[in-house]
Write a protein that holds these residues in place. Structure first.
Motif, mmCIF file in Angstrom:
data_model
loop_
_atom_site.group_PDB
_atom_site.id
_atom_site.type_symbol
_atom_site.label_atom_id
_atom_site.label_comp_id
_atom_site.label_asym_id
_atom_site.label_seq_id
_atom_site.Cartn_x
_atom_site.Cartn_y
_atom_site.Cartn_z
ATOM 1 N N THR A 1 -7.915 0.683 -12.212
ATOM 2 C CA THR A 1 -7.099 -0.513 -12.011
ATOM 3 C C THR A 1 -5.977 -0.522 -13.040
ATOM 4 N N ARG B 1 8.496 0.879 -10.146
ATOM 5 C CA ARG B 1 7.241 0.311 -10.664
ATOM 6 C C ARG B 1 6.744 1.141 -11.844
ATOM 7 N N SER C 1 -1.349 -2.777 -4.317
ATOM 8 C CA SER C 1 -0.803 -3.599 -5.391
ATOM 9 C C SER C 1 -0.421 -4.992 -4.896
ATOM 10 N N THR D 1 7.041 -4.598 -11.685
ATOM 11 C CA THR D 1 7.804 -4.078 -10.547
ATOM 12 C C THR D 1 9.162 -4.764 -10.488
ATOM 13 N N THR E 1 2.601 -6.740 -11.881
ATOM 14 C CA THR E 1 1.898 -6.062 -10.792
ATOM 15 C C THR E 1 0.465 -5.749 -11.195
ATOM 16 N N ARG F 1 0.847 -1.192 0.000
ATOM 17 C CA ARG F 1 0.000 0.000 0.000
ATOM 18 C C ARG F 1 0.879 1.236 0.000
ATOM 19 N N GLN G 1 -2.463 -3.336 -9.765
ATOM 20 C CA GLN G 1 -2.593 -2.209 -8.846
ATOM 21 C C GLN G 1 -3.987 -1.597 -8.921
ATOM 22 N N GLN H 1 -5.977 1.709 -7.823
ATOM 23 C CA GLN H 1 -5.675 3.093 -7.461
ATOM 24 C C GLN H 1 -6.943 3.829 -7.068
ATOM 25 N N THR I 1 2.058 -8.232 -6.215
ATOM 26 C CA THR I 1 3.134 -8.549 -7.154
ATOM 27 C C THR I 1 3.722 -9.920 -6.859
ATOM 28 N N ARG J 1 -2.737 3.623 -3.301
ATOM 29 C CA ARG J 1 -2.530 2.572 -4.296
ATOM 30 C C ARG J 1 -2.226 1.245 -3.612
#
Length: 224
Positions: A178, A204, A96, A183, A123, A71, A125, A127, A98, A94
């Motif tokens: 999204t 990232r 994510s 990463t 990744t 986060r 993520q 947002q 990974t 954000r």
């Protein structure tokens, strides 16, 4: 005499090999788990804080599979601070996930040994947040109704500060989306017994975000 020794060794190998094959065919066990904290540099925002949890499974002495949940967040909604410097206003959160493949090219010997790792992975993520659309003071010739209803000026969110003689107005657009991307991490660490402390550099790149999000910080892991 020599034949009896050879026969004895051969019998020992036969008894050991099945057991060894059984160990090698077993699934990789959970090898590490830990937490990391980073200062994160986002686009058009003050420095954010990144917190992550990770777990790793050793595949070979040099290779490891990892999964991280992270986060990154920065929230600063003071319009007066933003009026003096536009980059001082921010609302970005954000989350994510990974999965990554990590490679350790070296690890020193001894009770306190050092190591270096490189990891790369895709990744996903999610947002949430807002970005500045318009920021300024409300002049006498411009009514608040016009600023908030005009289709050319209207934002998704409206903030008003009446603490001054001339009110300050901030309009923002939502950045809820999204993203997918990649990463990469560089890690240099020191390990003593089951505890590893690492310096961590993260980069990232995802869709929907300009440039590369960079993080600098540290990680503490425990071998299980």
């Amino acid at each position: 005499m020599r034949r009896s020794v050879v026969a004895t060794i051969f019998c020992c190998l036969l008894s050991v090999l099945p057991a060894q094959a059984q160990v090698d065919s077993s699934p990789a066990r959970l090898s590490t788990a830990g937490l990391s904290v980073q200062a994160v540099f986002m686009e058009r925002a003050p420095v954010a804080t990144g917190i992550a949890a990770h777990a790793g499974w050793a595949v070979t002495p040099a290779w490891e599979l990892r999964v991280g949940i992270r986060r990154d967040a920065v929230v600063q909604r003071d319009i007066r601070r933003a009026y003096s410097s536009r980059t001082e206003w921010a609302d970005q959160r954000r989350f994510s996930v990974t999965p990554a493949l990590a490679w350790r090219p070296f690890r020193s010997d001894g009770p306190l040994h050092q190591s270096f790792r490189v990891s790369v992975g895709p990744t996903l993520q999610v947002q949430r947040g807002e970005q500045v659309r318009r920021l300024g003071a409300i002049e006498g010739s411009m009514s608040l109704d016009r600023l908030t209803t005009d289709s050319g000026l209207r934002g998704d969110n409206t903030y008003l500060d009446r603490s001054r003689t001339t009110p300050l107005l901030l309009l923002t657009d939502n950045t809820n989306r999204t993203n997918v991307g990649i990463t990469a991490e560089l890690q240099y660490g020191l390990t003593y017994k089951a505890v590893t402390v690492e310096a961590l550099f993260t980069g990232r790149r995802v869709t929907g975000v300009d440039g590369v999000t960079v993080g600098l910080g540290g990680r503490v892991s425990v071998a299980l």
